[in-house]
Design an enzyme around this catalytic site. Structure first.
Site, PDB file in Angstrom:
ATOM      1  N   CYS A 312       0.836  -1.210   0.000  1.00  0.00           N
ATOM      2  CA  CYS A 312       0.000   0.000   0.000  1.00  0.00           C
ATOM      3  C   CYS A 312       0.865   1.253   0.000  1.00  0.00           C
ATOM      4  O   CYS A 312       0.474   2.289  -0.554  1.00  0.00           O
ATOM      5  CB  CYS A 312      -0.962  -0.001   1.179  1.00  0.00           C
ATOM      6  SG  CYS A 312      -0.159  -0.084   2.794  1.00  0.00           S
ATOM      7  N   HIS A 852      -1.493   1.826   7.459  1.00  0.00           N
ATOM      8  CA  HIS A 852      -1.975   1.648   6.087  1.00  0.00           C
ATOM      9  C   HIS A 852      -1.850   2.971   5.338  1.00  0.00           C
ATOM     10  O   HIS A 852      -2.110   4.038   5.894  1.00  0.00           O
ATOM     11  CB  HIS A 852      -3.441   1.195   6.125  1.00  0.00           C
ATOM     12  CG  HIS A 852      -4.016   0.932   4.765  1.00  0.00           C
ATOM     13  ND1 HIS A 852      -3.488  -0.013   3.902  1.00  0.00           N
ATOM     14  CD2 HIS A 852      -5.078   1.485   4.116  1.00  0.00           C
ATOM     15  CE1 HIS A 852      -4.206  -0.029   2.779  1.00  0.00           C
ATOM     16  NE2 HIS A 852      -5.166   0.870   2.893  1.00  0.00           N
TER      17      HIS A 852
END
Length: 910
Positions: A312, A852
C-alpha cells in the site's frame, strides 16, 4: 536442522552449562561479530522470539546493573527457548511458519547459526526457525535475511486441489518445477506451470529457466496453475484463457494513440474515442490533442492498484505521481529518445520504462484495478530495500523513484566537468543562476524541469564567524512538525544551601541541543544568580550514575525515562581545589553494620551532591553539609527536644564541646547511639557501596575526585524529616493521558515551513568543516527558498527515529487546498507567481511498523477528488481531504495568464 546433543542437559530441559552470565554475553557477542565479518550468501540465521531473547539479555546484563546498583540483580536465568508466540498455532511442528506482519527487534530477533547452537546447548527449546542470508541489488549488493519466503498457492488443474508452495524468492523457475513435480508426482516433461495471478493465465513458466521467482514477477500469496499433458484442464483454467493481460512493451510506444497495439479492456474489445486528459497534450503523429484509449463516457485515471502484499505504501506514492499532470503528460507520449541506458547512476532505462508502462495501464483501464507486478519486480531489482513484503515508507519510495526516473531519463549522456567558482561576495542572484546552470548542464530531465527547485544554504562558524553560502537543488521539502524541533525535559533542582525544597522544573530545549542549552534553560527557570552554578547528574538506583559536566555533550544521550537532577551550588573561588561529596541515604530496614558487605543495605531517595574544598573533611563537616540539605525537609510538628545529641537536626554548640572530650578512635565501632554526637550515623563507603567505615565527628577523610558517604536513617529521622521529597523524583518526560490531547491541536503548514527555514545548529553527527578554522564545527545553518518548481512536494516529518526511540506524530497539520501563497518565503524576487493548489496527498493511518497508506488525488479536468485505497477507488468531498493522516502533500503552481502565455511561447520555440 539437527542440533547436536549436549552432555550438560538435565531433567527440566535447561542446560547446566558451566558459564556465568558475563561469559555467555561475551561468547555471543564474539560470535555475532565473527558472523558480521564473514557475510556470504547462504549463511544460516535463526529467528528467536523477542520475548525470550529479552529475558536472556536481562539475565546476562545483570552483572553490569549489579556493578551500578551494588546489589544482586533480580533477573533470573531464563527457561528453554520458546518461539511459540511468533509461529502460527496450526503450523506443523517440523515446519513452523512465522505469523505474518512480525517486526524485527519488536517481535523477533535474528541470530547467526553459531549463536543459535550455543543458546540451544545452554537452554534447549525451540522450535528452530531457519532462514537464509540472501544478496540483492543491481549496482550495490546488500545482504538481508529472507525472513518470509515466497508463499505460492498451487492449483492442480486436474482436480482443483490447492497446495501451499514455499520457496525463497531467489529460487529459480527450474527449482519451482522440481518442487511442484516432487510434491504432485508428475513427471517434469508433462508438467506445465502457469503464472495464474488473479486466476488468469498470465504466462507459461519455462521449466528450464534459471530466472528467479522474483524476476518472474511472482509475488507473495499469488496463484500458480499446474496443467499436466494428457489430462483435461479444469473449467476455471479454460475459462481464463480469454482474459490474458496485454503484453508489457519493452520500449515506450512511438505513438500516444495506441498502447501495445491497442488497449484490451475488460470485455476484450479495443475502442477509440476522443478524450481530453490535460490542457496542451499533443500527439506527434497527428497534432491532435486527444488520447484514443478509452471507451465512450469512461474516465481515465480512476484505476486502482492491487496490493501485492503490504505494498500500500508503493500504491499510495504511485497514485500521487500518476495524477501529477506534467508527469502523466510526458509518459503518455513518446519518450524513448530520452532514455539514458548508459548512465552509471541510472537503471539502464528499465525503471522509467516500467513506470511509463504502468502509467499507460492506469490511464487506459477505466475503473479496472491494475496489478503493478512488473513495476514491483524492477523496483526490487534496483532497490533491494523495497524487496519483500514488509511495510515501507511512501516518502522513501517517492524519493528513490523521482531520483531513479531522473537518472534514467537524463538527456545529458556525457556529463561535463565543471569547476565551481567561489562566490567572492558576488550578488546572490548571480551566484544562484550560475550554480543552477551548472546543475542543468549535468542534469536535464522532465523530473528536473518539473520537480526541482533551489534553496540557499547559509552556514556560520560559531568559532571564527566564517560565513559560507551555497545554492543547492531540491526535489521535495521535508518539513518538521514544530513539536519535533524541541523537547520538554523535567529536572529536579536540589538547593545545596538548604534555602528551598527540591523543586522539579520543566523546560523546553532544542531536540538537537547540548547540555549547555539545558543548564541555561534551567538557570532561567529557577532564577539562578550570577554567583551560582548547576551540576547536572543522572540518578539510577538511588546513586549517581553519571555527571553531565561537558557543556557540548548532546542532549540525545538523556532518555525520557531517566531521572535527572541539578544541584544548585555557590561558585567556588577560582583557583581553589574542589572535590565532589556524595551523600547516599539508606538503612531503612536493617542497620548498616549488620549488613554483609553492603549486600543487604537498601538505599532510598536521591543522593545529595556538593563541591567541597580538597582539604581533609571531618565527620562534623559532613554532618553540617547534610544538615543544610535537610533543613527545608524538617517537619513543622517534629519533636524539638534533643535527639541523639542533636536538636532539630543541628548539633548544639555545647554538645559539640562536650563531644570533643569523649570521641573514640576512628577505627572504633559504634555500638550504641549514645556514643555518637552526629545527627546521623554516617559511614564512608566505596564506589560500589559494598564496604562501610563508620565516621565520628573528628574522623578525618582525605578526599578523592568523588567521595561517597552513606547516611543511616532510622525511625527518628523519618519522624523529623519528610523524606518523600527525596523519593518522588519525576522522569525527564512522562507521557500521560493529558498529553494525548495535543493530538487534537493543529499546526499550520506555514509553521512547518518556518521551522524548516529557521536557523539552527547542526547536529553533533553532522559537523561542518570550517575552511577558516580547519576544524569540524557545529555551525549554525539557515535555509532560504530561492527557486520553486512547478510541482512542489511537502513531506511532513511525522516519523522520528533514534537509536532508542521511534515515534509517530499524529498532530493535524492545517494545509491549504487552494491558494497556497509562498511569495514571502522566496528570497529571489523575479516577479514569478508562487501560488499553488493541492492535487494529491499520500496518507498514513495507524502507528509505526504497520498502519496503512492511501492516497487522495484530483482529476484536474473534472475538478473532482477521489480516494485511492489500493484497488478500491471512490469519490470523496474536498472537505475530507484535510485530516491528520496527511503525510506527503503534492502542489502544482497556478500560473497567471501572462506567465502561461510566456511558457507556451517558450514551448513553441523549443
Amino acid at each position: 536442522m539437527t542440533i547436536p546433543n549436549s552432555d550438560f542437559m538435565i531433567e527440566n530441559g535447561v542446560c547446566d552449562f558451566p558459564t556465568t552470565p558475563e561469559e555467555e554475553k561475551r561468547i555471543v557477542s564474539e560470535l555475532i561479530t565473527e558472523s558480521e565479518d564473514n557475510l556470504k550468501e547462504g549463511n544460516l540465521y535463526f529467528v528467536i522470539s523477542k520475548r525470550w531473547y529479552t529475558s536472556w539479555e536481562k539475565y546476562v546484563e545483570q552483572s553490569t546493573k549489579e556493578y551500578i546498583s551494588g546489589e544482586s540483580s533480580e533477573a533470573s536465568r531464563p527457561g528453554p527457548i520458546d518461539n511459540h508466540d511468533i509461529i502460527e498455532s496450526e503450523s506443523d511442528v517440523n515446519d513452523p511458519q512465522l505469523r505474518r506482519l512480525l517486526m524485527e527487534r519488536v517481535d523477533y530477533v535474528l541470530v547467526p547459526q553459531e549463536v543459535w547452537k550455543r543458546l540451544v546447548e545452554w537452554y534447549s527449546g525451540g522450535p528452530p526457525i531457519e532462514r537464509k542470508l540472501i544478496c540483492q541489488g543491481f549496482y550495490t549488493r546488500s545482504y538481508s535475511v529472507e525472513v518470509y519466503p515466497l508463499c505460492l498457492m498451487l492449483t492442480d488443474g486436474r482436480d482443483e486441489s490447492r497446495t501451499v508452495i514455499r520457496l525463497g524468492k531467489q529460487a529459480s523457475i527450474r527449482e519451482l518445477y522440481e518442487k511442484v513435480c516432487a510434491l504432485t508426482g508428475v513427471p517434469q516433461e508433462k508438467a506445465h506451470i502457469w503464472d495464474y495471478f488473479d486466476k488468469r493465465k498470465n504466462g507459461l513458466l519455462d521449466s528450464l529457466s534459471y530466472k528467479s521467482l522474483e524476476e518472474s514477477s511472482l509475488h507473495m500469496d499469488q496463484d500458480i496453475l499446474l496443467e499436466v499433458d494428457g489430462s483435461s484442464s479444469s473449467q476455471s483454467a479454460m475459462s481464463s484463457t480469454g482474459n490474458e493481460l496485454a503484453l508489457v512493451p519493452l520500449e515506450p510506444s512511438r505513438s500516444s494513440v495506441t498502447i501495445a497495439g491497442g488497449p484490451t479492456l475488460s470485455n476484450g474489445h479495443s475502442t477509440t474515442s476522443n478524450f481530453s486528459l490535460f490542457p496542451r497534450i499533443t500527439s506527434e503523429d497527428d497534432g491532435s490533442n486527444s488520447l484514443s484509449i478509452l471507451g465512450k463516457g469512461e474516465k481515465g485515471g480512476l484505476a486502482g492498484l492491487s496490493n501485492l502484499g503490504n505494498t500500500c505504501f508503493m500504491n499510495s506514492a504511485l497514485q500521487c505521481l500518476a495524477h501529477t499532470p506534467p508527469i502523466v503528460e510526458y509518459f503518455l507520449q513518446d519518450y524513448s529518445d530520452d532514455i539514458n541506458r548508459d548512465n552509471p547512476l541510472g537503471m539502464c532505462g528499465e525503471l522509467a520504462i516500467a513506470f511509463g508502462d504502468l502509467l499507460k495501464k492506469l490511464w487506459s483501464s477505466g475503473r479496472n484495478s491494475v496489478a503493478p507486478r512488473a513495476f514491483k519486480t524492477k523496483l526490487a531489482r534496483f532497490a533491494p530495500q523495497f524487496s519483500g513484503y514488509n511495510q515501507h515508507d511512501s516518502q522513501e519510495l517517492l524519493a528513490f523513484l523521482l531520483d531513479g526516473l531522473h537518472e534514467d531519463l537524463n538527456k545529458v549522456k556525457r556529463k561535463p566537468y565543471i569547476e565551481l567558482k567561489d562566490s567572492d561576495s558576488r550578488p546572490d542572484d548571480e551566484v544562484a543562476e550560475e550554480l543552477w546552470n551548472y546543475h542543468k548542464a549535468r542534469n536535464d530531465s522532465v523530473i528536473v524541469d518539473v520537480c526541482q527547485g533551489q534553496y540557499k544554504s547559509t552556514l556560520v562558524c560559531p568559532a571564527c564567524g566564517k560565513i559560507s553560502i551555497t545554492f543547492d537543488p531540491f526535489m521535495y521539502l521535508s518539513v518538521p512538525l514544530p513539536s519535533t524541533l524541541t523537547r520538554s525535559m523535567t529536572v529536579t533542582v536540589f538547593y545545596c544551601d538548604g534555602s528551598h525544597l527540591p523543586m522539579p522544573y520543566t523546560v523546553i530545549v532544542p531536540k538537537n541541543g547540548s547540555i549547555r542549552d539545558l543548564i541555561t534553560a534551567l538557570g532561567t527557570a529557577c532564577l539562578l544568580a550570577e554567583d551560582e552554578s548547576l551540576l547536572l547528574a543522572e540518578v539510577y538506583d538511588h546513586k549517581i550514575f553519571k555527571y553531565f559536566e561537558n557543556p557540548l555533550d548532546s542532549l540525545s544521550s538523556i532518555k525520557d525515562d531517566e531521572h535527572i537532577v541539578a544541584y544548585r551550588l555557590n561558585q567556588m573561588p577560582k583557583g581553589s581545589g574542589k572535590a565532589k561529596l556524595e551523600i547516599l541515604h539508606g538503612g531503612q530496614k536493617r542497620p548498616i553494620l549488620e549488613s554483609v558487605r553492603g549486600r543487604d543495605v537498601k538505599l532510598f531517595g536521591t543522593p545529595f551532591v556538593t563541591y567541597v574544598n580538597t582539604e581533609p573533611l571531618s565527620g562534623a563537616d559532613i554532618d553540617a553539609v547534610l544538615s543544610r540539605f535537610l533543613s527545608p525537609l524538617h517537619k513543622v510538628h517534629a519533636p524539638s527536644k534533643i535527639h541523639n545529641g542533636s536538636e532539630n537536626g543541628h548539633l548544639p554548640d555545647a554538645t559539640v564541646d562536650e563531644a570533643s572530650e569523649i570521641l573514640s578512635s576512628p577505627d572504633t565501632e559504634i555500638d550504641d547511639a549514645s556514643d555518637r554526637e552526629l545527627s546521623f550515623r554516617i559511614f564512608l563507603t566505596d564506589e560500589r557501596g559494598l564496604n562501610f567505615k563508620p565516621l565520628q565527628s573528628e574522623s578525618s577523610i582525605s578526599l578523592g575526585i568523588a567521595t561517597r558517604v552513606l547516611v543511616e536513617w532510622n525511625e527518628g529521622e523519618h519522624e523529623r524529616y519528610d523524606s518523600s521529597y527525596l523519593s518522588d523524583l519525576p522522569e525527564v518526560h512522562k507521557t500521560s493521558f493529558s498529553a494525548k490531547k495535543t493530538r487534537q491541536e493543529s499546526i499550520s503548514l506555514f509553521s512547518c515551513l518556518e521551522a524548516f527555514l529557521a536557523e539552527e545548529p547542526l547536529g553533533p553527527d553532522d559537523m561542518w568543516f570550517c575552511p577558516s578554522c580547519k576544524e569540524h564545527r557545529q555551525a549554525n545553518k539557515k535555509l532560504d527558498l530561492w527557486k520553486l518548481p512547478d510541482i512542489l512536494v511537502f513531506h511532513l516529518k511525522r516519523f522520528t527515529y533514534s537509536r532508542y526511540l521511534k515515534n509517530k506524530i499524529d498532530t493535524f497539520v492545517n494545509f491549504p487546498v487552494h491558494d497556497l501563497d509562498l511569495s514571502k518565503y522566496v528570497k529571489n524576487k523575479n516577479d514569478q507567481s508562487y501560488l499553488y493548489e493541492l492535487y494529491a496527498v499520500s496518507n498514513h493511518y495507524g502507528g509505526l511498523g504497520g498502519g496503512h497508506y492511501t492516497a487522495y488525488a484530483k482529476l484536474i479536468d473534472d475538478n473532482e477528488w477521489y480516494h485511492f485505497d489500493d484497488s478500491h477507488v471512490s469519490s470523496v468531498n474536498e472537505s475530507e481531504i484535510k485530516n491528520s493522516a496527511a503525510y506527503v502533500l503534492f502542489y502544482r503552481r497556478v500560473r497567471s495568464e501572462t506567465e502561461t502565455q510566456t511558457v507556451e511561447m517558450s514551448t513553441d520555440m523549443d
